[in-house]
Design an enzyme around this catalytic site. Structure first.
Site, PDB file in Angstrom:
ATOM      1  N   SER A 257      -2.056  -3.749 -14.667  1.00 20.20           N
ATOM      2  CA  SER A 257      -2.958  -4.186 -15.737  1.00 20.20           C
ATOM      3  C   SER A 257      -4.397  -4.085 -15.227  1.00 20.20           C
ATOM      4  CB  SER A 257      -2.626  -5.610 -16.192  1.00 20.20           C
ATOM      5  OG  SER A 257      -2.751  -6.523 -15.126  1.00 20.20           O
TER       6      SER A 257
ATOM      7  N   VAL B 218      -7.430  -5.933 -15.313  1.00 19.62           N
ATOM      8  CA  VAL B 218      -8.123  -6.956 -14.524  1.00 19.62           C
ATOM      9  C   VAL B 218      -7.411  -7.160 -13.191  1.00 19.62           C
ATOM     10  CG1 VAL B 218      -8.860  -9.373 -14.449  1.00 19.62           C
ATOM     11  CG2 VAL B 218      -9.055  -8.090 -16.582  1.00 19.62           C
ATOM     12  N   CYS B 219      -6.086  -7.198 -13.199  1.00 16.40           N
ATOM     13  CA  CYS B 219      -5.332  -7.382 -11.950  1.00 16.40           C
ATOM     14  C   CYS B 219      -5.585  -6.226 -10.990  1.00 16.40           C
ATOM     15  CB  CYS B 219      -3.837  -7.513 -12.231  1.00 16.40           C
ATOM     16  SG  CYS B 219      -3.410  -8.984 -13.171  1.00 16.40           S
ATOM     17  N   GLY B 220      -5.598  -5.027 -11.511  1.00 19.19           N
ATOM     18  CA  GLY B 220      -5.857  -3.865 -10.665  1.00 19.19           C
ATOM     19  C   GLY B 220      -7.246  -3.911 -10.051  1.00 19.19           C
TER      20      GLY B 220
ATOM     21  N   LEU C  47      -7.173  -6.630  -7.244  1.00 19.90           N
ATOM     22  CA  LEU C  47      -6.480  -6.219  -6.030  1.00 19.90           C
ATOM     23  C   LEU C  47      -7.197  -5.058  -5.346  1.00 19.90           C
ATOM     24  CD1 LEU C  47      -4.428  -8.253  -7.103  1.00 19.90           C
ATOM     25  CD2 LEU C  47      -2.643  -6.744  -6.268  1.00 19.90           C
TER      26      LEU C  47
END
Length: 152
Positions: free
Chosen positions: A42, A44-46, A49
């Site tokens: 996704s 924002v998660c990408g 990280l």
């Protein structure tokens, strides 16, 4: 029940993207940045990280360990780690679904995934910093770098 600053971090054992069991208490003596995120692959998660990979890990002391947790399967984590070049642990809280996120008080029952919870845990297993952002709001990686340098 939410875990607060000063609480003992709940121990857990989850499998990483390679299927290797990782136990929180197995890292006693190290500072842990425990990062819960909603879902792999996704936006924002990408981005978060990627920032951990590119900004936080680069100048992190050797006594700090990054552990990330989501409800995705180990297979999804492996594919994502391989695609993005993540070398830190992506832990699967897949089954029982969200059990570790629930233990830390960051599981969103309506969405079926973790909120953006971050816990900085000292070498004795005590939570020294807790930040929980809504699923839609990214974390500030610089804030965690400062919090780590403030720990003894």
């Amino acid at each position: 029940m939410a875990i607060e600053v000063g609480d003992q971090a709940p121990d857990f054992e989850l499998r990483d993207q390679h299927g290797t069991p990782v136990k929180l208490s197995g890292h006693r003596g190290k500072k842990i940045v425990l990062i819960f995120y909603p879902l792999a692959f996704s936006g924002v998660c990408g981005n978060e990280l990627d920032a951990i990979r590119d900004e936080l890990i680069a100048d992190m002391p050797e006594d700090v360990k990054i552990l990330t947790v989501s409800v995705d399967s180990t297979f999804a984590h492996r594919a994502w780690a391989d695609q993005k070049g993540y070398t830190f642990s992506l832990l699967s809280d897949f089954w029982p679904h969200g059990q570790v996120a629930r233990a830390y008080g960051v599981f969103d029952n309506e969405k079926g995934c973790a909120e953006r919870g971050t816990f900085i845990i000292d070498g004795e297993g005590v939570v020294r910093r807790r930040v929980v952002n809504p699923i839609s709001r990214a974390r500030d990686i610089a804030e965690y770098r400062k919090a780590l340098t403030d720990l003894p």
